[in-house]
Structure formats: C-alpha cells, structure tokens
Design a protein around this motif. Structure first.
Motif, short mmCIF file in Angstrom:
data_model
loop_
_atom_site.label_atom_id
_atom_site.label_comp_id
_atom_site.label_asym_id
_atom_site.label_seq_id
_atom_site.Cartn_x
_atom_site.Cartn_y
_atom_site.Cartn_z
N ASN A 220 0.84 -1.21 0.00
CA ASN A 220 0.00 0.00 0.00
C ASN A 220 0.87 1.25 0.00
N ARG A 221 1.98 1.19 0.73
CA ARG A 221 2.91 2.32 0.78
C ARG A 221 3.53 2.54 -0.60
N VAL A 231 -7.28 7.54 -6.04
CA VAL A 231 -8.74 7.59 -6.03
C VAL A 231 -9.27 6.43 -5.19
N VAL A 232 -10.06 6.76 -4.16
CA VAL A 232 -10.70 5.73 -3.34
C VAL A 232 -12.12 5.57 -3.86
N VAL A 233 -12.45 4.36 -4.34
CA VAL A 233 -13.76 4.19 -4.98
C VAL A 233 -14.82 3.82 -3.95
N GLU A 234 -14.53 2.86 -3.10
CA GLU A 234 -15.50 2.44 -2.10
C GLU A 234 -14.68 1.83 -0.97
N CYS A 235 -14.92 2.26 0.25
CA CYS A 235 -14.06 1.77 1.32
C CYS A 235 -14.79 1.85 2.65
N VAL A 245 -4.19 5.78 1.58
CA VAL A 245 -4.54 7.20 1.69
C VAL A 245 -3.56 7.90 2.63
N LYS A 246 -3.29 7.26 3.77
CA LYS A 246 -2.40 7.88 4.75
C LYS A 246 -1.00 8.05 4.16
#
Lengths: 378, 506
Positions: A220-221, A231-235, A245-246
């Motif tokens: 993820n990093r 882009v975050v679609v659904e979480c 994201v972080k």
C-alpha cells in the motif's frame, strides 16, 4: 556474467538478499553502500553493519540464491535494483523506496505517463464495481496508467475496466504476494492480461513461503509512492485502503474519493474522507482535471488526452416494457434491495416481481447479484 | 433333550429369522453359545440364568449348548434372551414342548425375570411367520402394527410360562391408538412475519419435494422457516407410514403409543454428528442413520457450513437415489433414505455477507467458508435463497400471514398433479420425461438461455430449475406450459446458489 536462471551476477545476489525475508527498510540498508555480491558475502560472514546481531547470517546460504534464481527464470520475473537502470524512476525519490523490486511485463510503461492509483474494498457493491470499471476505462482511454492492487473487488474491477480500450495506456498492478504465487480463478486471467499489456510489480521475493500481512501494508505504501493521484472508490470505515490514503497524504499526493450512499457500509470510509475535505469524484473528468493540475509544468510526463464529454453518448432512457415492470422499477433505487424488499415495496406476488425484474434486466434497467437488486449505476 | 425356538435378529431395517437351538447333554455343567453371537448375546447367558432362577423355574444341571442358526451370519442385540431361556426350559423339561407349537419369541430378560422391550420390534415381528409371536408386553402395541392378532405380550417369565401351560391368563395388550391426529403438525407458518420470499420457498419445497438451502445472517428466520416445512407436507400413505415406522423401530427411537408414524418425520442432527450417525452403519446390525430416519420427511441441517465436508459429500449419492447402500466387509445393507434436504447457513463467517458491501471477513476466511460446501452438493439444492433480516414493521404488527392449513391445501393439489404424472412429487420427474411434462414457452426458454450463457447454471441445475418451474405452474394452476413468469420465479428462488459459488475460489 549470466547464470542459469537468466539473471546477471548483481541481480542474482540482489534477489537473494530480498529473499532473506527482511523488511523493506532493512533490505535497502543491506544494499546501501555495497555491491549486491559484496553485501551478500558480508551477510554470509556475519560482517554486515546492518545485521549486527547476525540474524540473517544463517539464512544467507548458496541454495537460497539458486532457488530464487530458478523461480525467477521459470516465471519470467525480472529483478530491479534501486539506483540501477530499469528501476522505476517514479520510486527513486521516495524515502521508503524498495531496495529490490520484482516485475513481470514492462515496468517502463509507467515512465512519462501520469499515474492514478485506484484503491477500494474487497467486499464491494455493484455500484462500486461499476464505478471502478468505468473510471479505469476512462483513465486508460485518456492515456493515464491505472495502478491497482489485484485484490478482489474494486481493484480487479478497475483493472478490468482499464484493459477494455485497445489503444489506451497500459495498466500496472502492484501486489503484496510474490509473483510466483498462483492467483486463483478469474484473478489469474486478469493478472496475465495486465502483465501482457503493462506490468505486475511486487516487493516480495519469489520462492518465499506464504505472504505475511505486513507485505500488503508495504504494498500500500508503494502504491502511494508511484501515484500522481489516489482515487478511493469504495471503502469501509477502517478499510485497508486508508493505509494507502495515509501514505499518500504523508507524501503530499492528492487523494480523491467517490461519494456513496450514506446507508451503504461499503462507502462509510469514502464519505468520511469527503467530510475531511478530500476532492469528490463524480466521473472520470473530475479525476483527469486533478491529474492535469498535478502534472502541470512537468516536462517529463505527457498530459492526459481529455475525452469528449460523456453526457451525449449516454443511452437514452429505456422504458419499462409493461406496467408491472414499471411498478417494479419504481421500487428499485441505487442501493441494492433484497428480493423480499422489492416484493414488499411493490405489493406484487413473487412471480410477478421475478418476471418484471428479468424483463428489466434484459433492457439494462435493473442489475441483480445473488438475490439483491438495484438500478444500474449509469 | 433338544429344542429349537424360532426368533429373529435385526439387519439394517429388516428382521432376519433365526432358529435358537438348545441341546442339553450329560457332562460337567456348563453353558456355551455358538453361532457368531455378539457381546450382548454372550452376556445373555448370565441374564438368562438369573431370570430363570428368579422366576422359580428349574435350571438344568447339565451341559447346555446354544446354537444360533444360520450359524454363518453375525447376530446382535438382546432380543434373543427370551428364546434362549425358552429353549433351555423346554430342553430341560420344565416346559412341555407341545405348548410351544408354531410359536416365536422375541424379548430381553431382566435379572428378575421381567421382559424388556427391544429396538426394532416392528421389523423383527414382520420377519416372523408363525401362528403365535410372544413379545414383551411393553412392545406388544408396536408389534401389533405388523403382527396383528398373532402377537401375545408377556410381562415376565413366570407369567409367560404359566400362560403357555394354560395355568394363567395372558397380559392385556393396550389397544392400538389411532394414528396421531392432524393437529400435531408442529409450529404454524402464520407465525412467520414478513419473509414473503422465504415463505414462498418453503411452500414450493413442500409442494414439489425440492431441496431447499436458506442463506442468511443470524436472526433472519432460517430455522423458523425450516421447522414449519414438515407441517406443510401431506401425511404419509399407509405404505410409506409402515416403511418409516419400521425404520424408526429398527433405530430404537420410541414410537408413540404403538401408532404408525403417520406424519413425515423431521430430523435435525447437530453439526457435530459423525458420518456413521448421518448415513447409518456402525453397530453389529447396521443401525439406520439420520438420513434414513428422515425417510419420507425432512432432514434439516442447520449451520450447514459447520458440518464436516466429508459428511456432507456422503449425502450426494442418497440424494440422487433415495437409498443408501452401506457396504462392510462382513455384511451389507440397503437403507431407504428418500428425504427432503433443508440446509441453513450463514453467507460467510461474519454472517453479514449477503448484503452487498457489508461483509467484514478476510478474503481467506471467505474462501475457507466457501470451500465447506462442495459445488456438486450446492448444485443439488433446487431452491437456494438469500434471506435478509425481516422488516421491523412486519415484525411489530403487519398483516397476519397465511396459516399452514391454507398452504397445505395448495401443496396437496400440486402433489395430486404430480401423481397424475406418475411420480410422488415434481422433484422426482425423471430427466427423460422433462420435455413431456415441462414444455416451455419461448420467453421461458430465453430466460433460461440467458442464465446459462452467463455461466450461472449447470446442466443438472437446468433440469432442477425446470422441475421447480413445473411446481410453480402447478401452484398457480397455470396449465401444462411453463411461462416466463414461472421460469423467472424459479430462477430467482435459486439466486443464492450462484452467490455462494462465486464466493469460492475456482
């Protein structure tokens, strides 16, 4: 000097060091200031300054080198070493860049193109899946590299969408497990297609046993590190996507989120991000506009080709074929409803509802999965 | 000094005639039993000796040899106590042999000489063709179901010997009570609020004999619906009732008041059930398992995902054939096992996975859970639906639902239609007759084709869908042709099946 597995002398030892199973920071320190072969022999002799307690001395044995090299050769895996030619330039400036990277396909497709990372939940709704596919497709058409994680749900939907346009930008996958692990079912097909058109990258050495959970956090990093926009679609509220994201926020990378129904638990994370001030995504134009802003003034990246506005090519509103079907259509909205709910909302018999839903599905006015029905997203 | 007493032992759900031969000869006093007895029969030596002594009868002080003929097959159970005792009494001269003419005996003895009931009295008595059959008084009512007026009951050995000699009366046998009346059909369907689809599925399952899988989160009413299914089934026919009664008797489950099992049985084994407990076998006489006890009725497997996968896959062959063929090295038996299978399970370990986007399980956990149910077993469920939690308004008030009595009428009608096609229920329509009995309209065929092209239906699934559509058309009394309405409903009543198989890595 080339050996049996097709790796060069340096690649062979770099892959071996990655296969020791140390974390990404430690692996990079093993190689820092050493040639790969020298680093290996220092580890094997217990004289490496980054291994003061000799924790890896017992693992640095010659058979490991042969095993990793054989696994690379069998699966067509290339070894990329930090700072050497072939290593993705996008990662070079990152403070947590991996020391050794494994790839299948052509990782240079990421160079000179804008990159959008798409993340989201594994247990996605039909809404999330269709948005992910639509965004993936639109971005690829516009010449943007879609980077995603090959996990079930949003990630695979985004890639499936990005593979649709024949002449678009190729997609790139960054996965947590090693490249020689067998993906299952439909994922195997998708991974092959992505590797053929673009590239699949992993930090985990081939021939490693299993995939510890930290591998996915590390992945993820790395996704945040290559991203121009995330882009975050659904979480979900505490979904793993928020790790990306972080990491993106830490690096000053722009983050966007797709708003969802306030009733859908799969959108709670996205909606919370929007409340925190992240830019919303309505369609691919919103993403492309931000990509333009991010890469403005950078000569090393070709800007996206803006597609014509989509509004005109939307299909004209299809009509329900008969009054019963119309009544069933009125009972549907964009949140999936169980068959039982539709029966209650319409007051029709199950047979009539089933018949009406099949008729609506035939003209794309309703979508159903596993007994849950909703209107199609767009 | 020789006597031969007819009796029977249990083999699966059938009785096998056995002749108990007793020989008394000179020599050191002793007592041996030959002819492949099991542990219970070897122990019967001590019971018989004590029972005879307690009854004030004379024990021969000679060498006693008991042979159980035919001596090549293994025999089990305590039902041979009484014939062994009678044989010794006759051979020893305590009872004249002429009073035992054409008389068979079955029963266990207590140390005080009392006669105790034995499991399987119904098939045991059915296997005996004699003018008089003596059984323990407590079993006499059950025995009369098949033995009729030939059955005599006796409370203990002393009274029995007196009655045989004509010196005392026979014990009274309680009259057979009439078949359990219809009011005891269990919980009513009217108690289920909301769940229109679930109620419909239960009705269809009862009407057509279709196997049903209920998938839903905890508290969605899966068990509630399943327990109401047997109440909707028509009562067993006389022949079926006799068959079911024999099985239940052979398994040693208590029959109520000597009546036939007239209602379809409902069996709900816990998921810790062993394989042998489910399919049968195990003891010397191969006891029927849960699937045979559910013969003619409903086998309800709650928490289907928690059953061991091997145990579930053993259901596949009985589901197809309606009989389970148990084969062991020394003996083999075919037990009837035609049952309606109802399964209930959560969609995933967290239980919330049926609502899109709300499952919080890891992918590995979901995949593990998905593997519990093999695809071939999943395919055998004609009806598979995903239940949600019922609506709050429906739970508190809401319109009253149809009662079981109303639904039973429709079920009976559909069963009548099936009988006209020569089958017991629509689920048993053989594949070659499908074209004849389930002709489809053009629209129905299109719907089917679309599902098959989407890869959501196997060939077996196709046949099952057509049978369900037949039942739906019968319920609506819609004539021979299957229309689009029925086909759409049949497809929707099986939707959870593809949802579950997609959760499994292929």
């Amino acid at each position: 000097m080339t050996t049996t597995g097709g790796l060069t002398h340096d690649e062979r030892y770099a892959a071996g060091i990655a296969a020791l199973g140390a974390g990404p920071v430690r692996t990079r320190r093993f190689l820092d200031g050493y040639e790969p072969a020298a680093a290996w022999s220092a580890l094997a002799n217990g004289r490496h300054h980054a291994d003061p307690d000799h924790a890896y001395q017992s693992k640095a044995l010659p058979p490991l080198l042969d095993k990793v090299e054989a696994a690379c050769g069998e699966n067509g895996i290339a070894v990329l070493i930090y700072g050497r030619p072939g290593y993705p330039p996008a990662l070079l400036s990152d403070h947590e860049a991996p020391g050794v990277l494994f790839s299948v396909g052509d990782p240079t497709v990421m160079d000179r193109r804008a990159r959008v990372v798409m993340v989201g939940t594994r247990s996605a709704t039909p809404y999330g899946l269709s948005i992910a596919a639509e965004l993936g497709r639109g971005l690829a058409e516009a010449g943007v590299v879609v980077v995603a994680g090959m996990a079930r749900g949003i990630a695979t939907a985004a890639h499936a969408g990005a593979l649709v346009p024949a002449a678009g930008a190729p997609p790139v996958a960054i996965i947590g497990s090693a490249l020689d692990t067998a993906p299952h079912g439909s994922e195997a097909h998708l991974r092959r297609a992505v590797a053929e058109r673009g590239a699949v990258l992993s930090e985990r050495a081939p021939a490693s046993a299993g995939t510890p959970v930290w591998c996915f956090a590390v992945r993820n990093r790395m996704m945040a590190a290559v991203a121009d926009v995330v882009v975050v679609v659904e979480c979900h509220r505490q979904g793993a996507s928020l790790q990306t994201v972080k990491a993106a926020v830490d690096r000053g990378v722009a983050v966007m989120a797709v708003p969802g129904s306030v009733r859908s638990s799969a959108s709670t994370g996205c909606n919370a991000l929007l409340v925190d001030g992240v830019a919303p995504v309505r369609d691919v134009h919103d993403v492309l506009a931000l990509v333009e802003l991010v890469i403005a003034g950078r000569s090393d990246i070709t800007g996206p080709r803006l597609p014509a506005p989509r509004a005109s090519d939307r299909p004209t509103e299809a009509r329900a074929p008969n009054p019963l079907a119309e009544r069933a259509l009125q009972a549907l909205d964009h949140d999936p409803a169980s068959l039982d709910t539709v029966v209650r909302r319409t007051g029709m018999t199950l047979a009539d509802v089933a018949h009406a839903l099949e008729q609506l599905a035939a003209v794309d006015l309703a979508v159903g999965a596993g007994g849950w029905w909703s209107r199609p997203s767009r | 000094m020789l006597a031969s007493i007819p009796s029977a032992t249990l083999h699966g759900v059938d009785g096998r005639p056995v002749a108990v031969e007793v020989h008394i000869s000179g020599g050191l006093p002793g007592f041996t039993v030959v002819g492949l007895p099991d542990a219970a029969i070897r122990e019967s030596r001590d019971r018989v000796r004590a029972a005879v002594a307690s009854s004030g009868l004379e024990w021969p002080r000679h060498r006693i040899t008991v042979n159980l003929a035919p001596s090549g097959t293994r025999k089990g159970g305590s039902g041979l106590d009484l014939p062994i005792a009678m044989g010794i009494l006759v051979a020893g001269g305590a009872v004249p042999s002429n009073v035992l003419q054409d008389t068979a005996f079955v029963g266990e003895l207590g140390l005080d000489g009392s006669l105790r009931p034995v499991p399987g009295i119904v098939p045991l008595v059915a296997a005996l063709r004699f003018g008089r059959i003596i059984v323990p008084a407590a079993s006499a009512a059950d025995a009369r179901l098949v033995g009729g007026h030939l059955v005599r009951g006796a409370a203990n050995l002393r009274e029995l010997v007196a009655a045989l000699r004509g010196a005392g009366p026979w014990s009274n046998v309680a009259p057979v009570v009439s078949d359990r009346d219809i009011s005891s059909i269990g919980p009513d369907l009217a108690d289920v609020r909301g769940q229109a689809v679930g109620r419909r599925a239960v009705e269809v399952a009862a009407a057509g004999g279709h196997h049903l899988l209920l998938v839903g989160p905890p508290g969605s009413g899966k068990t509630m619906l399943a327990t109401r299914l047997p109440g909707l089934l028509p009562p067993l026919s006389q022949r079926e009732a006799l068959e079911v009664t024999r099985i239940h008797s052979a398994a040693g489950t208590s029959l109520v008041g000597g009546a036939l099992v007239a209602r379809p049985p409902f069996r709900a084994p816990h998921h810790s059930a062993t394989q042998v407990a489910l399919v049968g076998g195990g003891t010397a006489w191969l006891r029927p398992g849960e699937i045979s006890l559910a013969h003619g009725g409903v086998l309800f497997l709650d928490e289907l995902g928690e059953f061991p996968a091997v145990a579930l896959d053993m259901l596949r062959q009985p589901l197809e054939e309606g009989v389970v063929r148990i084969r062991r090295a020394r003996r083999s038996v075919d037990l009837p096992a035609r049952f309606l299978l109802v399964g209930a399970m959560n969609p995933c370990p967290c239980g919330e996975g049926s609502v899109p986007g709300s499952c919080r399980c890891t992918e590995a956990a979901r995949a593990r859970y998905g593997r519990r149910l093999s695809a071939p077993l999943l395919d055998r469920f004609d009806l598979a639906l995903s239940l949600g939690r019922p609506d709050i308004e429906d739970l508190l008030g809401g319109p009253p639902a149809e009662s079981s009595a109303v639904v039973t009428e429709r079920v009976r009608f559909v069963r009548l239609m099936a009988a006209k096609r020569g089958v017991r229920c629509n689920a048993e329509i053989p594949s070659p007759s499908l074209e004849e009995f389930t002709p489809m309209s053009g629209e129905a065929a299109t719907l089917l084709e679309r599902r098959m092209r989407a890869g959501a239906l196997s060939a077996r699934g196709l046949h099952r869908i057509r049978r369900v559509a037949r039942t739906l058309a019968d319920l609506d009394d819609a004539g021979p042709l299957i229309g689009g309405r029925q086909m759409a409903e049949a497809l929707h009543l099986r939707d959870a099946s593809c949802a579950l198989s997609s959760a499994r890595p292929s």
